[in-house]
Design a protein around this motif. Structure first.
Motif, short mmCIF file in Angstrom:
data_model
loop_
_atom_site.label_atom_id
_atom_site.label_comp_id
_atom_site.label_asym_id
_atom_site.label_seq_id
_atom_site.Cartn_x
_atom_site.Cartn_y
_atom_site.Cartn_z
N ALA A 119 0.84 -1.20 0.00
CA ALA A 119 0.00 0.00 0.00
C ALA A 119 0.87 1.24 0.00
CB ALA A 119 -0.91 0.00 1.23
N PRO A 120 0.46 2.31 -0.69
CA PRO A 120 1.26 3.54 -0.72
C PRO A 120 1.29 4.20 0.65
CG PRO A 120 -0.88 3.90 -1.72
CD PRO A 120 -0.77 2.42 -1.47
N PHE A 183 -4.24 7.01 -7.56
CA PHE A 183 -3.14 7.72 -8.23
C PHE A 183 -2.68 8.93 -7.41
CE2 PHE A 183 -5.01 6.03 -12.43
CZ PHE A 183 -4.29 4.86 -12.29
N ASP A 184 -3.63 9.58 -6.73
CA ASP A 184 -3.25 10.70 -5.86
C ASP A 184 -2.31 10.22 -4.76
OD1 ASP A 184 -4.76 12.51 -7.28
OD2 ASP A 184 -6.49 12.44 -5.93
N ALA A 185 -2.59 9.05 -4.21
CA ALA A 185 -1.78 8.51 -3.13
C ALA A 185 -0.36 8.20 -3.59
CB ALA A 185 -2.41 7.24 -2.56
N ARG A 186 -0.19 7.99 -4.89
CA ARG A 186 1.14 7.70 -5.44
C ARG A 186 1.77 8.93 -6.08
NH1 ARG A 186 -1.96 3.25 -5.37
NH2 ARG A 186 -0.93 1.26 -4.93
N ASP A 187 1.09 10.07 -5.94
CA ASP A 187 1.61 11.34 -6.43
C ASP A 187 1.96 11.27 -7.92
OD1 ASP A 187 2.24 14.00 -6.08
OD2 ASP A 187 4.36 13.60 -5.65
N MET A 234 -8.69 -1.62 -7.46
CA MET A 234 -8.11 -2.78 -8.13
C MET A 234 -7.75 -2.46 -9.58
SD MET A 234 -10.81 -5.61 -6.70
CE MET A 234 -11.15 -5.77 -4.94
N LEU A 235 -8.61 -1.67 -10.24
CA LEU A 235 -8.33 -1.28 -11.62
C LEU A 235 -7.05 -0.45 -11.70
CD1 LEU A 235 -9.20 -1.02 -14.61
CD2 LEU A 235 -10.53 0.99 -13.94
N ALA A 236 -6.90 0.49 -10.78
CA ALA A 236 -5.69 1.31 -10.77
C ALA A 236 -4.45 0.46 -10.56
CB ALA A 236 -5.80 2.39 -9.68
N ARG A 237 -4.54 -0.50 -9.64
CA ARG A 237 -3.39 -1.39 -9.41
C ARG A 237 -3.08 -2.22 -10.65
NH1 ARG A 237 -1.84 -1.85 -3.66
NH2 ARG A 237 -0.72 -3.68 -4.37
N ASP A 238 -4.13 -2.70 -11.32
CA ASP A 238 -3.92 -3.47 -12.56
C ASP A 238 -3.23 -2.62 -13.62
OD1 ASP A 238 -5.15 -5.65 -11.44
OD2 ASP A 238 -7.09 -5.34 -12.44
N MET A 239 -3.66 -1.36 -13.73
CA MET A 239 -3.05 -0.47 -14.73
C MET A 239 -1.58 -0.22 -14.42
SD MET A 239 -6.26 2.18 -14.94
CE MET A 239 -5.41 3.43 -15.91
N LEU A 240 -1.27 -0.03 -13.15
CA LEU A 240 0.12 0.18 -12.76
C LEU A 240 0.97 -1.05 -13.06
CD1 LEU A 240 -0.57 1.96 -9.37
CD2 LEU A 240 0.66 2.98 -11.29
N ALA A 247 6.03 0.39 -9.12
CA ALA A 247 7.00 0.91 -8.15
C ALA A 247 7.32 2.38 -8.40
CB ALA A 247 8.29 0.08 -8.22
N LEU A 248 6.41 3.12 -9.10
CA LEU A 248 6.64 4.54 -9.31
C LEU A 248 6.88 5.24 -7.97
CD1 LEU A 248 4.03 5.60 -12.00
CD2 LEU A 248 6.50 5.84 -12.16
#
Length: 265
Positions: A119-120, A183-187, A234-240, A247-248
């Motif tokens: 988790a971020p 995505f906000d949480a990962r800046d 889950m969709l955001a994690r799949d896209m990453l 690991a951005l």
């Protein structure tokens, strides 16, 4: 493309899995959706009641037409107005629900991130950022509603193309908005997000269209919202993962204490 579209639909279905693992959080996620639905109903019901008058006002040129042509035209115009109103209502509903229920959806998002691992360290955004995103979502929804209305007025094909355009455009907008918290949480910058969305267009569209179609079912908007928040994470994690950017770099904000177990099972 079809396979990816179907994968997006399955991602939404995966969001319902949180009812099994975190039922308390999911029940709390229904509360802001119910409040938003009541507020929207107060605006939509008068519109639906006044549809005959509105369609007559929009088609004064048909006053001298013979029946059934005048009635068919005005029924088609009423249908297009409803399609545009529903497209806007879906967006406004999401904006209201996400803003009102930010503390609850923050916990749903965090629970999914923890369950998926890695988790971020940052949170998913503040109330004010949620409010700003909600206002932006409403403005874009108004533009979509106007576009749907204009498409719907195209002779012969407008009554068919307008609702389809509404579902597709609104679904895409909803998917992009719902993934924003992760995505906000990962800046991630707007450019980073654009790369992610361009690499998963069909999957994002499948998720968004499925969500929007559920919104159109009576009571579906309330029932689907907690699952949509979980599924969008889950969709955001799949896209990453698909883009190889899981690991951005994230923000250097110190890890906040875990949310209070509000409603956790």
């Amino acid at each position: 493309m079809i396979r990816e579209f179907a994968a997006g639909i399955r991602t939404l279905l995966r969001g319902f899995g949180l009812w099994r693992t975190r039922p308390g959080l999911m029940v709390l996620g229904l509360i802001p959706a119910i409040i938003a639905l009541i507020l929207l109903a107060a605006a939509l019901v008068p519109l639906i009641i006044s549809l005959p008058s509105v369609s007559t006002w929009l088609t004064p040129f048909a006053e001298g037409w013979l029946e059934p042509w005048r009635g068919l035209l005005r029924s088609a115009v009423s249908f297009v107005i409803v399609a545009a109103a529903l497209a806007l209502a879906s967006v406004v509903f999401s904006a209201l629900t996400l803003t009102i229920g930010d503390p609850f959806y923050q916990r749903i998002w965090h629970a999914v991130e923890v369950d998926l691992g890695d988790a971020p360290p940052a949170d998913g955004g503040s109330f004010w950022s949620a409010l700003g995103e909600g206002l932006r979502l409403v403005l874009l929804g108004i533009l979509i509603a106007i576009l749907v209305l204009l498409i719907g007025l195209i002779p012969a094909v407008g009554g068919f193309l307008g609702p389809i355009a509404g579902v597709v455009l609104t679904g895409r907008l909803l998917a992009r908005e719902l993934t924003g918290r992760a995505f906000d949480a990962r800046d991630l910058s707007p450019a980073d997000r654009a790369v992610l969305f361009s690499g998963s267009r069909a999957r994002v569209l499948g998720f968004g269209v499925a969500t929007q179609l559920c919104f159109l079912i009576p009571g579906g908007a309330v029932a689907i919202m907690p699952a949509a928040v979980a599924g969008s994470t889950m969709l955001a994690r799949d896209m990453l993962t698909r883009a190889g950017t899981a690991a951005l770099p994230t923000t250097t904000t110190p890890t906040p204490p875990p949310p209070a177990p509000l409603g956790a099972s």
